[in-house]
Design a protein around this motif. Sequence first.
Motif, PDB file in Angstrom:
ATOM      1  N   LEU A  92      -3.360  10.663  -2.823  1.00  0.00           N
ATOM      2  CA  LEU A  92      -3.815  10.591  -1.428  1.00  0.00           C
ATOM      3  C   LEU A  92      -2.609  10.509  -0.505  1.00  0.00           C
ATOM      4  O   LEU A  92      -1.567   9.970  -0.881  1.00  0.00           O
ATOM      5  CB  LEU A  92      -4.682   9.342  -1.229  1.00  0.00           C
TER       6      LEU A  92
ATOM      7  N   GLY B 115       2.402   2.809  -0.005  1.00  0.00           N
ATOM      8  CA  GLY B 115       3.769   3.330   0.047  1.00  0.00           C
ATOM      9  C   GLY B 115       3.928   4.495   1.013  1.00  0.00           C
ATOM     10  O   GLY B 115       2.975   4.936   1.651  1.00  0.00           O
ATOM     11  N   PRO B 116       5.155   5.016   1.106  1.00  0.00           N
ATOM     12  CA  PRO B 116       5.446   6.149   1.991  1.00  0.00           C
ATOM     13  C   PRO B 116       5.143   7.488   1.293  1.00  0.00           C
ATOM     14  O   PRO B 116       4.667   7.490   0.149  1.00  0.00           O
ATOM     15  CB  PRO B 116       6.945   6.004   2.231  1.00  0.00           C
ATOM     16  N   GLU B 117       5.472   8.584   1.962  1.00  0.00           N
ATOM     17  CA  GLU B 117       5.216   9.925   1.408  1.00  0.00           C
ATOM     18  C   GLU B 117       5.799  10.064  -0.003  1.00  0.00           C
ATOM     19  O   GLU B 117       5.207  10.679  -0.875  1.00  0.00           O
ATOM     20  CB  GLU B 117       5.836  11.020   2.290  1.00  0.00           C
TER      21      GLU B 117
ATOM     22  N   ARG C  59      -6.696  11.717  -7.693  1.00  0.00           N
ATOM     23  CA  ARG C  59      -5.901  12.587  -6.799  1.00  0.00           C
ATOM     24  C   ARG C  59      -4.864  11.766  -6.044  1.00  0.00           C
ATOM     25  O   ARG C  59      -5.074  10.584  -5.779  1.00  0.00           O
ATOM     26  CB  ARG C  59      -6.822  13.298  -5.798  1.00  0.00           C
TER      27      ARG C  59
ATOM     28  N   ALA D 243      -4.783   6.583   1.721  1.00  0.00           N
ATOM     29  CA  ALA D 243      -4.747   5.476   0.763  1.00  0.00           C
ATOM     30  C   ALA D 243      -4.996   4.142   1.473  1.00  0.00           C
ATOM     31  O   ALA D 243      -5.731   3.281   0.972  1.00  0.00           O
ATOM     32  CB  ALA D 243      -3.390   5.459   0.044  1.00  0.00           C
TER      33      ALA D 243
ATOM     34  N   ALA E 117      -1.674  -0.344  -3.916  1.00  0.00           N
ATOM     35  CA  ALA E 117      -2.173   1.013  -4.152  1.00  0.00           C
ATOM     36  C   ALA E 117      -1.114   1.751  -4.950  1.00  0.00           C
ATOM     37  O   ALA E 117      -0.074   2.143  -4.429  1.00  0.00           O
ATOM     38  CB  ALA E 117      -2.446   1.714  -2.825  1.00  0.00           C
ATOM     39  N   ASP E 118      -1.400   1.910  -6.251  1.00  0.00           N
ATOM     40  CA  ASP E 118      -0.407   2.422  -7.191  1.00  0.00           C
ATOM     41  C   ASP E 118      -0.991   3.629  -7.924  1.00  0.00           C
ATOM     42  O   ASP E 118      -1.891   3.475  -8.755  1.00  0.00           O
ATOM     43  CB  ASP E 118      -0.064   1.299  -8.187  1.00  0.00           C
ATOM     44  N   GLU E 119      -0.471   4.804  -7.576  1.00  0.00           N
ATOM     45  CA  GLU E 119      -1.078   6.007  -8.157  1.00  0.00           C
ATOM     46  C   GLU E 119      -0.851   6.100  -9.666  1.00  0.00           C
ATOM     47  O   GLU E 119      -1.504   6.884 -10.338  1.00  0.00           O
ATOM     48  CB  GLU E 119      -0.595   7.281  -7.439  1.00  0.00           C
TER      49      GLU E 119
ATOM     50  N   LEU F  66      -6.614   4.508  -6.884  1.00  0.00           N
ATOM     51  CA  LEU F  66      -7.598   4.985  -5.912  1.00  0.00           C
ATOM     52  C   LEU F  66      -8.100   6.366  -6.322  1.00  0.00           C
ATOM     53  O   LEU F  66      -8.305   7.244  -5.494  1.00  0.00           O
ATOM     54  CB  LEU F  66      -6.996   5.017  -4.507  1.00  0.00           C
ATOM     55  N   GLY F  67      -8.225   6.555  -7.631  1.00  0.00           N
ATOM     56  CA  GLY F  67      -8.798   7.800  -8.130  1.00  0.00           C
ATOM     57  C   GLY F  67      -7.751   8.765  -8.642  1.00  0.00           C
ATOM     58  O   GLY F  67      -6.546   8.505  -8.561  1.00  0.00           O
TER      59      GLY F  67
ATOM     60  N   GLY G   5       6.285   7.769  -2.231  1.00  0.00           N
ATOM     61  CA  GLY G   5       5.834   6.748  -3.183  1.00  0.00           C
ATOM     62  C   GLY G   5       6.852   5.621  -3.334  1.00  0.00           C
ATOM     63  O   GLY G   5       7.802   5.499  -2.546  1.00  0.00           O
TER      64      GLY G   5
HETATM   65  N1  SAM Z   1       4.872  11.390  -3.794  1.00  0.00           N
HETATM   66  C1  SAM Z   1       4.249  10.234  -4.335  1.00  0.00           C
HETATM   67  C2  SAM Z   1       4.078  10.394  -5.804  1.00  0.00           C
HETATM   68  O1  SAM Z   1       3.587  11.446  -6.230  1.00  0.00           O
HETATM   69  O2  SAM Z   1       4.366   9.449  -6.523  1.00  0.00           O
HETATM   70  C3  SAM Z   1       2.894  10.028  -3.644  1.00  0.00           C
HETATM   71  C4  SAM Z   1       2.914   9.012  -2.595  1.00  0.00           C
HETATM   72  S1  SAM Z   1       1.392   8.919  -1.723  1.00  0.00           S
HETATM   73  C5  SAM Z   1       1.514  10.266  -0.651  1.00  0.00           C
HETATM   74  C6  SAM Z   1       1.635   7.550  -0.642  1.00  0.00           C
HETATM   75  C7  SAM Z   1       1.062   6.249  -1.127  1.00  0.00           C
HETATM   76  O3  SAM Z   1      -0.352   6.297  -1.152  1.00  0.00           O
HETATM   77  C8  SAM Z   1       1.452   5.806  -2.495  1.00  0.00           C
HETATM   78  O4  SAM Z   1       2.724   5.174  -2.512  1.00  0.00           O
HETATM   79  C9  SAM Z   1       0.341   4.837  -2.864  1.00  0.00           C
HETATM   80  O5  SAM Z   1       0.557   3.560  -2.305  1.00  0.00           O
HETATM   81  C10 SAM Z   1      -0.852   5.479  -2.206  1.00  0.00           C
HETATM   82  N2  SAM Z   1      -1.638   6.346  -3.104  1.00  0.00           N
HETATM   83  C11 SAM Z   1      -1.801   7.685  -2.990  1.00  0.00           C
HETATM   84  N3  SAM Z   1      -2.642   8.147  -3.938  1.00  0.00           N
HETATM   85  C12 SAM Z   1      -3.035   7.066  -4.657  1.00  0.00           C
HETATM   86  C13 SAM Z   1      -3.931   6.885  -5.771  1.00  0.00           C
HETATM   87  N4  SAM Z   1      -4.574   7.883  -6.338  1.00  0.00           N
HETATM   88  N5  SAM Z   1      -4.096   5.620  -6.254  1.00  0.00           N
HETATM   89  C14 SAM Z   1      -3.437   4.584  -5.692  1.00  0.00           C
HETATM   90  N6  SAM Z   1      -2.594   4.691  -4.640  1.00  0.00           N
HETATM   91  C15 SAM Z   1      -2.396   5.915  -4.121  1.00  0.00           C
END
Ligand code: SAM
Length: 243
Positions: free
Chosen positions: A222, A193-195, A220, A227, A167-169, A217-218, A197
Amino acid sequence: MSSAKIRLCVDQPLRAGQSLPLGEAQAHYLFGVMREAVGARALVFNGRDGEWLAEVTEAGKRKGTLLCLERAREQTSPADLWLLFAPVKKARTDFIVEKAVELGAARLVPVATDYTNSERLRRDKSEAHVREAAEQCGALFLPEVAEMASLTRHLADWPKDRRILWADESAPAGSPAAMLSAAGPGPWAILTGPEGGFSETERTRLRALPFVVPISLGPRILRAETAAIAAMTLWQAHLGDWR
Ligand code: SAM
């Protein structure tokens, strides 16, 4: 099919005539909270022997006994999906564990990443959450909770036939459904990942590994627990036991 509604997770092997002594907490739940008494029926499972109908033969305040009567459901195996997750704050990690059981993960693997805040996870507590979640959701299988280890260590020792849905934002947007269907079934793991990333070092490492499949995962960001749920839902719908 039995009309018994209460499900209890036990440790003993299950077979007809097996006596099942209850611990204090289960006796309290069954007789103190649920007000059951001798002669009441319950369903029991241990993660290995299917689900069995059992009858209360002894009911006390702090102890009790069930007698195993007949098998109600054969044991089934879960789809071959692991969840690798960076633990977050306690309540949110408990939530991830509970939802992973409901969504049918076969193994829960807490990973320490560069930005993980929680250095350790109480494995015994997580195992208790696994049992409670399985009791509540009707699962027959109890996913193992692995010892927490670093992401680096996991990747160094990774079984190469098991793909990782990362899951890679920052992954390019696309249709995760089409991507998963094209990737096909087999052993898989989801990585969240954690809060904070993943670090740049981790991202570079993950991108270079042939068995890692990044997924967006879109549009936004998450929370980590959302996620994990979203990725497991996608996987179960396209490659797992929801098909
Ligand atoms: N602070 C981080 C950043 O902005 O890079 C966000 C981390 S998010 C709260 C925690 C984890 O959720 C991420 O490491 C990723 O694995 C997953 N995640 C959150 N949103 C995602 C998205 N839109 N697509 C894929 N993975 C997501």
